[in-house]
Write a protein that holds these residues in place. Structure first.
Motif, mmCIF file in Angstrom:
data_model
loop_
_atom_site.group_PDB
_atom_site.id
_atom_site.type_symbol
_atom_site.label_atom_id
_atom_site.label_comp_id
_atom_site.label_asym_id
_atom_site.label_seq_id
_atom_site.Cartn_x
_atom_site.Cartn_y
_atom_site.Cartn_z
ATOM 1 N N ARG A 59 0.214 -11.398 -10.189
ATOM 2 C CA ARG A 59 -0.915 -9.997 -10.551
ATOM 3 C C ARG A 59 -2.285 -10.359 -9.342
ATOM 4 O O ARG A 59 -2.558 -9.789 -9.425
ATOM 5 C CB ARG A 59 -1.627 -9.780 -12.065
ATOM 6 N N ARG A 60 -2.552 -11.724 -9.606
ATOM 7 C CA ARG A 60 -3.508 -12.041 -8.757
ATOM 8 C C ARG A 60 -3.519 -12.132 -7.350
ATOM 9 O O ARG A 60 -4.474 -11.165 -6.701
ATOM 10 C CB ARG A 60 -4.383 -13.253 -9.939
ATOM 11 N N TRP A 61 -2.919 -12.218 -7.521
ATOM 12 C CA TRP A 61 -2.636 -12.693 -5.736
ATOM 13 C C TRP A 61 -1.972 -11.252 -5.255
ATOM 14 O O TRP A 61 -2.168 -10.083 -4.276
ATOM 15 C CB TRP A 61 -0.866 -13.332 -6.219
ATOM 16 N N LEU A 62 -1.076 -10.108 -6.154
ATOM 17 C CA LEU A 62 -0.539 -8.776 -6.344
ATOM 18 C C LEU A 62 -2.011 -7.772 -5.736
ATOM 19 O O LEU A 62 -2.079 -6.988 -4.616
ATOM 20 C CB LEU A 62 -0.228 -8.236 -6.282
ATOM 21 N N VAL A 63 -2.531 -8.289 -6.654
ATOM 22 C CA VAL A 63 -4.063 -7.331 -6.327
ATOM 23 C C VAL A 63 -4.569 -7.504 -5.748
ATOM 24 O O VAL A 63 -5.499 -6.683 -4.574
ATOM 25 C CB VAL A 63 -4.971 -7.496 -8.296
ATOM 26 N N TYR A 64 -5.063 -8.941 -5.016
ATOM 27 C CA TYR A 64 -6.086 -8.984 -3.702
ATOM 28 C C TYR A 64 -5.419 -8.920 -2.615
ATOM 29 O O TYR A 64 -5.760 -8.317 -1.742
ATOM 30 C CB TYR A 64 -5.433 -10.451 -3.800
ATOM 31 N N LEU A 65 -3.994 -8.854 -2.413
ATOM 32 C CA LEU A 65 -2.597 -8.355 -1.208
ATOM 33 C C LEU A 65 -3.790 -6.801 -1.172
ATOM 34 O O LEU A 65 -3.915 -6.105 0.272
ATOM 35 C CB LEU A 65 -1.672 -8.564 -1.647
ATOM 36 N N THR A 66 -3.489 -6.172 -2.388
ATOM 37 C CA THR A 66 -3.476 -4.352 -2.314
ATOM 38 C C THR A 66 -4.696 -4.405 -1.881
ATOM 39 O O THR A 66 -5.386 -3.333 -0.770
ATOM 40 C CB THR A 66 -3.298 -3.827 -3.634
ATOM 41 N N LEU A 67 -6.414 -5.650 -2.557
ATOM 42 C CA LEU A 67 -7.078 -5.010 -1.927
ATOM 43 C C LEU A 67 -7.244 -5.520 0.197
ATOM 44 O O LEU A 67 -7.969 -4.343 0.659
ATOM 45 C CB LEU A 67 -8.243 -6.244 -2.293
ATOM 46 N N PHE A 68 -6.745 -6.073 0.678
ATOM 47 C CA PHE A 68 -7.151 -6.363 1.317
ATOM 48 C C PHE A 68 -6.122 -5.438 2.298
ATOM 49 O O PHE A 68 -6.445 -5.263 3.743
ATOM 50 C CB PHE A 68 -6.146 -7.815 2.179
ATOM 51 N N VAL A 69 -5.188 -4.884 2.177
ATOM 52 C CA VAL A 69 -4.669 -3.743 2.865
ATOM 53 C C VAL A 69 -5.005 -2.540 3.138
ATOM 54 O O VAL A 69 -5.358 -2.494 3.736
ATOM 55 C CB VAL A 69 -3.090 -3.543 2.229
ATOM 56 N N ALA A 70 -5.687 -2.091 1.929
ATOM 57 C CA ALA A 70 -6.402 -0.923 1.677
ATOM 58 C C ALA A 70 -8.168 -1.422 2.168
ATOM 59 O O ALA A 70 -8.160 -0.659 3.180
ATOM 60 C CB ALA A 70 -7.281 -1.516 0.462
ATOM 61 N N GLY A 71 -8.651 -2.571 2.463
ATOM 62 C CA GLY A 71 -9.869 -2.675 3.106
ATOM 63 C C GLY A 71 -9.151 -2.511 5.438
ATOM 64 O O GLY A 71 -10.389 -2.161 5.642
#
Length: 308
Positions: free
Chosen positions: A96-108
């Protein structure tokens, strides 16, 4: 001083499946939603040089994807929240933490690229209203994505009331957006009628081409469409895709003829005032096209095709 750390729970295959499903469905939903809004912008504000550069097929495809992926995203999110209630420690699993941080990276990254495009367009003088609206669409969705997941990461959980509000709000926006697609692109029945009419036009264009070939070979127009069906040069006459009836052909002069078909809808031109009128524009009902053979065109094309 030694610090005691509670061991994080390991990810089970079921948890990996749910989180991957939720994130993949979220990304597909967002991409389809952006595609749909971009098509709406192109349709409502066509470029003066190229007109509507999109496609009604893109609207239909993006809408179809949203109809499926968004409910799957909501359902998988509900299963994950249900698991969090049973065992709050599952919020800290690594997947979950990996996917959330990946999503934050893509959004940023998306927000940064979007702002760079905005500044570059401003300096180059290409900041038109459609382009600005597209950039604004991507920027707003990127900010919403980044804000939601960063907030969810800091919180220990989203209570059921907030989850229901977010679900109802996002569902309402989606239904409204899909409703706009029905208004702009038409209902499924309308789209089927339009596609049938497009097939009729293609059939008439093929017949017109074969009539030209017939005149080039025999120096006369066929008296009826069945004359075009020959054994050596195989050509099968097309029929109406819905009624299976033959199209109507009438020779009106030595070089002129008409082709008629029964259309279901009025022709909908592409929004572009700079393009010439479509010679295959039609009206609903029985409609005839007047065509004339150009001898210079067919004779010159025929001579060029002959071997030296």
């Amino acid at each position: 001083m030694e610090h005691s750390h509670e061991p994080r729970p390991r990810s089970t295959p079921y948890q990996v499946f749910l989180h991957l499903m939720m994130m993949v469905m979220y990304f597909v939903t967002v991409i389809s939603f952006v595609t749909l809004l971009v098509q709406y912008i192109d349709l409502l504000f066509p470029d003066e040089l190229i007109g509507y550069s999109g496609s009604y097929d893109s609207i239909r495809m993006a809408s179809s994807i949203l109809f499926i992926t968004f409910p799957v995203f909501i359902l998988s999110s509900w299963f994950i929240r249900k698991a969090f209630k049973s065992d709050p420690s599952e919020r800290h699993i690594s997947i979950r933490r990996w996917l959330v941080y990946l999503t934050l990276f893509v959004a940023g990254i998306t927000m940064v690229v979007d702002l760079v495009q905005f500044v570059n367009s401003f300096y180059s003088g290409a900041l038109t209203l459609p382009f600005f609206l597209k950039l604004l669409t991507v920027l707003v969705l990127s900010i919403v994505t980044f804000s939601y997941f960063s907030w969810d990461l800091r919180k220990e959980g989203i209570n059921s009331k907030v989850a229901k509000i977010l679900t109802v709000l996002s569902s309402s926006v989606l239904v409204l957006t899909l409703g706009v697609g029905f208004v702009l692109a038409g209902s499924p029945a309308h789209q089927r009628a339009v596609r049938l009419d497009e097939q009729r036009v293609m059939d008439l264009q093929n017949i017109e081409y074969e009539v030209g070939n017939y005149w080039r070979e025999k120096n006369t127009l066929p008296t009826q469409l069945s004359d075009l069906e020959r054994d050596i040069y195989y050509f099968q006459l097309p029929v109406d895709p819905e009624t299976k009836e033959n199209y109507t052909y009438t020779a009106t002069g030595p070089l002129s003829f008409t082709l008629c078909a029964k259309f279901s809808e009025d022709y909908e031109p592409v929004p572009n005032e700079t393009l010439p009128q479509n010679p295959w524009a039609y009206s609903a009902g029985n409609f005839c096209f007047d065509r004339t053979i150009d001898p210079d065109f067919f004779n010159s094309g025929f001579k060029e095709a002959l071997p030296n």
